[in-house]
Scaffold this motif. Structure first.
Motif, PDB file in Angstrom:
ATOM      1  N   ILE A  60       5.707  25.208  12.288  1.00 49.15           N
ATOM      2  CA  ILE A  60       6.707  26.272  12.190  1.00 49.15           C
ATOM      3  C   ILE A  60       8.094  25.665  12.103  1.00 49.15           C
ATOM      4  O   ILE A  60       8.456  24.786  12.896  1.00 49.15           O
ATOM      5  CB  ILE A  60       6.627  27.221  13.397  1.00 49.15           C
ATOM      6  N   HIS A 117      11.922  26.849  12.568  1.00 52.12           N
ATOM      7  CA  HIS A 117      12.492  27.967  13.331  1.00 52.12           C
ATOM      8  C   HIS A 117      14.017  27.954  13.291  1.00 52.12           C
ATOM      9  O   HIS A 117      14.644  26.907  13.462  1.00 52.12           O
ATOM     10  CB  HIS A 117      12.034  27.873  14.794  1.00 52.12           C
ATOM     11  N   THR A 145      17.480  30.548  14.704  1.00 51.79           N
ATOM     12  CA  THR A 145      17.855  31.696  15.515  1.00 51.79           C
ATOM     13  C   THR A 145      19.359  31.691  15.724  1.00 51.79           C
ATOM     14  O   THR A 145      20.019  30.652  15.615  1.00 51.79           O
ATOM     15  CB  THR A 145      17.134  31.691  16.886  1.00 51.79           C
ATOM     16  N   VAL A 160      10.249  31.045  10.549  1.00 49.01           N
ATOM     17  CA  VAL A 160      10.468  32.146  11.494  1.00 49.01           C
ATOM     18  C   VAL A 160      11.937  32.168  11.926  1.00 49.01           C
ATOM     19  O   VAL A 160      12.541  31.110  12.152  1.00 49.01           O
ATOM     20  CB  VAL A 160       9.559  31.980  12.734  1.00 49.01           C
ATOM     21  N   ASP A 161      12.497  33.375  12.061  1.00 54.43           N
ATOM     22  CA  ASP A 161      13.845  33.541  12.597  1.00 54.43           C
ATOM     23  C   ASP A 161      13.804  34.555  13.733  1.00 54.43           C
ATOM     24  O   ASP A 161      13.103  35.565  13.653  1.00 54.43           O
ATOM     25  CB  ASP A 161      14.814  34.023  11.519  1.00 54.43           C
ATOM     26  N   SER A 162      14.614  34.289  14.778  1.00 51.64           N
ATOM     27  CA  SER A 162      14.575  35.121  15.983  1.00 51.64           C
ATOM     28  C   SER A 162      15.823  35.977  16.192  1.00 51.64           C
ATOM     29  O   SER A 162      16.112  36.382  17.319  1.00 51.64           O
ATOM     30  CB  SER A 162      14.341  34.236  17.217  1.00 51.64           C
ATOM     31  N   ALA A 213       7.831  36.265  17.980  1.00 49.00           N
ATOM     32  CA  ALA A 213       9.165  35.857  17.517  1.00 49.00           C
ATOM     33  C   ALA A 213      10.152  36.892  18.016  1.00 49.00           C
ATOM     34  O   ALA A 213      10.222  37.987  17.477  1.00 49.00           O
ATOM     35  CB  ALA A 213       9.198  35.770  15.998  1.00 49.00           C
ATOM     36  N   LEU A 249       8.623  31.976  19.722  1.00 48.49           N
ATOM     37  CA  LEU A 249       9.878  31.512  19.126  1.00 48.49           C
ATOM     38  C   LEU A 249      10.983  32.417  19.645  1.00 48.49           C
ATOM     39  O   LEU A 249      11.125  33.557  19.219  1.00 48.49           O
ATOM     40  CB  LEU A 249       9.813  31.549  17.603  1.00 48.49           C
TER      41      LEU A 249
END
Length: 620
Positions: A60, A62, A64, A111-113, A256, A285
């Motif tokens: 992953i 990541h 954020t 993935v973004d949080s 996430a 995440l």
């Protein structure tokens, strides 16, 4: 209900999709350090990573809390060059990493949080009639995220939440997650209904055929706007839809969410899943507190938090079970990458000449065109030195707080002000500033980066100087009673989205635990983040010397005038702290009980326009 209907309808009328303008191709790799233009390489020599990334069965990338930092950090003072890659560079990195994943025949997810808004001119510098983040978010959508989650900065203002619901979430095809965050909109019958901003849950299958159940959980946020709702996490896990979502066992759960990986409610979600699936891998995440962090809630899970402001790109990988080994611990690794082209090229085995992809170039071009539309390179002046928030003591000549409160406020607030001739004492909260001011050209973008908040300034007239001069020390007093009050205040601020207290404690611990003065004194490493978390091995991709840290006060102000104590002065302060100011001044004297009616508007200059006029006057 009529009021609710009208406000929702008005917001629908306000939010519109605007087309991107035409513009020339500006990706010839020419660069300057101070303007938002394409850089072919970082502005300073950077240390490359010392070891390749470890790959697993599931990997992953990541991000954020990007907060509009899509143009990269462009200043030449460290640690800024560590984070000099722009979002086009990141897109090229992702494309190369996806190709490597294909060659290795493993899964790679992006993935973004959350928290895409509020922080730079690209998100905040829109012209009248625009909307924060609407244009910059279009460029984020050009990067192939697999899952994105909502943040609290998507919920402070209803029109932004509506924009995310109407224009952003649909582009993610069910993968923009807001499991416990709803928005009130009008249905086809014109009735007000509360619906998720994005989707509550996403179920999908990876390229390698692994089944994934994904949630996007927001911390217990209490600062959301009217006509949006955030359900407490402990209540969310009791919902029937949650039970239905987790009933079927996937190959792994991907959580996430905009919530820190420690000292919050991830264990609540984790335990609810573990009650049903005791051994299914869980990958978390997180985000929100702007720090690098990692914890493991058991041997078959890992929770990663990847910083802020595109200063960190997180990497998590997991080697899943072979047949019959579902009771054993899973092998995880994590890494915190400095987002710059040296890092990206090292891990993708590319050269500067081969690194850029067509998609990356197009995103960089779009960023530059948007910066030009928003006039972000408009020059106020040139700073001859750095002014930092926590690398310098306050007060001092190199403190950004001293610059803002001691110099910029007294000039900018009294310019063209009929009360300029009346002595004053000026006070604001230190949270008015969000980022350092670095040596070099100071532009409209730099002003919005340093202070993106649109706080107005007010005043109480005719306050005796003897009283006004005591207000700032009283606000910053830290006796036992005050510390208890501060802890309660911190809980309230955290619920409303304030994270600076936790981020500052992290920086302070970093300097203290790593013997900062000694490590900086060796000169063997550049300044940057030095991370100690609760996961095995070394997390930082590049070893740095920790940043110097000086704790800032909660409140900052101008020097009181040298006049007799009985001189009547204007007590000027940001409207944001009115309640605290009234409590404090009433506690310092008993001659008069000051109330809200005594507080009057002082200037049309807002906090996010404070530094520009000062720079025009004194930095040219």
């Amino acid at each position: 209900m009529r009021l609710l209907h009208s406000s929702v309808a008005l917001a629908f009328a306000t939010v519109a999709v605007r087309a991107c303008p035409d513009g020339s191709d500006d990706h010839d790799h020419m660069h300057t350090d101070d303007h938002p233009t394409r850089r072919g390489y970082p502005p300073r020599q950077l240390t490359p990573p010392a070891r390749p990334l470890e790959w697993g069965d599931v990997n992953i990338i990541h991000t954020t809390d990007s907060h509009g930092w899509l143009l990269g950090h462009r200043k030449t003072s460290f640690p800024e060059p560590n984070y000099s890659g722009d979002f086009g560079d990141f897109a090229s990195f992702v494309a190369h990493m996806k190709q490597i994943a294909l060659e290795k025949d493993v899964d790679l997810l992006l993935v973004d949080s959350g928290d895409l808004h509020d922080g730079t001119g690209l998100s905040d510098g829109f012209p009248p009639g625009g909307l924060d983040g609407h244009e910059s978010n279009k460029l984020i959508l050009d990067v192939p995220y697999d899952v994105m989650a909502i943040g609290n900065h998507e919920l402070y203002k209803y029109p932004i939440a509506l924009d995310m619901h109407t224009n952003f979430a649909p582009k993610l095809n069910g993968r923009y997650l807001s499991s416990n965050a709803n928005i009130t909109v009008l249905n086809e019958a014109g009735e007000a209904v509360s619906v998720p901003v994005g989707s509550r849950v996403a179920k999908f299958t990876t390229r390698k055929g692994r089944k994934v159940t994904s949630l996007g959980v927001l911390f217990d946020f209490a600062g959301n706007d009217v006509n949006t709702t955030v359900q407490k996490v402990e209540d969310m896990v009791k919902e029937q839809w949650f039970a239905d979502a987790i009933r079927e066992e996937p190959d792994f759960f991907l959580l996430a969410g905009h919530m820190p990986v420690r000292n919050d409610h991830w264990p609540t979600v984790f335990d609810a899943i573990r009650d049903v699936h005791a051994t299914t891998p869980i990958l978390i995440l997180g985000g929100h507190t702007h720090i690098r962090d990692c914890v493991q809630l058991d041997g078959r899970s890992m929770a990663l938090e990847s910083g802020r402001y595109m200063e960190t790109v997180g990497w998590l990988n997991a080697n899943f079970d072979q047949h019959g080994n579902a009771q054993k611990n899973i092998t995880f690794t994590r890494r915190y990458l400095d987002p710059n082209r040296v890092t990206y090229e090292y891990h993708t085995q590319q050269r500067n000449s081969s690194f850029d992809t067509s998609g990356g170039r197009q995103i960089t071009q779009g960023l530059n065109e948007l910066a030009a539309r928003f006039n972000l390179s408009s020059l106020f002046g040139t700073a001859l030195q750095d002014y930092t928030l926590t690398q310098s003591p306050y007060p001092s000549n190199t403190s950004a707080f001293s610059l803002f409160a001691g110099q910029a406020m007294p000039y900018s607030l009294t310019r063209n002000n009929s009360r300029a001739g009346i002595p004053n004492v000026m006070i604001t909260n230190s949270g008015s500033l969000r980022f350092d001011v670095y040596e070099g050209q100071f532009t409209r973008d730099d002003q919005l980066i340093a202070c993106p908040f649109t706080n107005a300034f007010v005043y109480i007239p005719n306050v005796p100087l003897a009283v006004a001069a005591q207000v700032l020390p009283a606000l910053n007093k830290e006796g036992a009673h005050e510390r208890r009050a501060l802890e309660e205040r911190e809980r309230e601020l955290y619920a409303r989205g304030e994270v600076e207290m936790r981020y500052l404690r992290w920086l302070e611990d970093m300097d203290r635990k790593n013997d900062g003065p000694a490590r900086r004194g060796t000169g063997n490493a550049t300044l940057g983040y030095v991370t100690h978390d609760d996961c095995p091995g070394v997390g930082d991709d590049i070893l740095h010397a920790p940043l110097p840290f000086f704790a800032p006060p909660d409140f900052i102000g101008s020097d009181p005038p040298t006049l007799p104590d009985d001189t009547l002065v204007d007590l000027v302060f940001t409207e944001f702290i009115t309640t605290q100011m009234l409590e404090t001044i009433n506690g310092l004297q008993s001659d008069r009980a000051y109330v809200d009616a005594d507080v009057l508007p002082y200037s049309d200059v807002l906090s996010n326009a404070m530094l520009g006029p000062y720079a025009e006057k004194y930095w040219n």
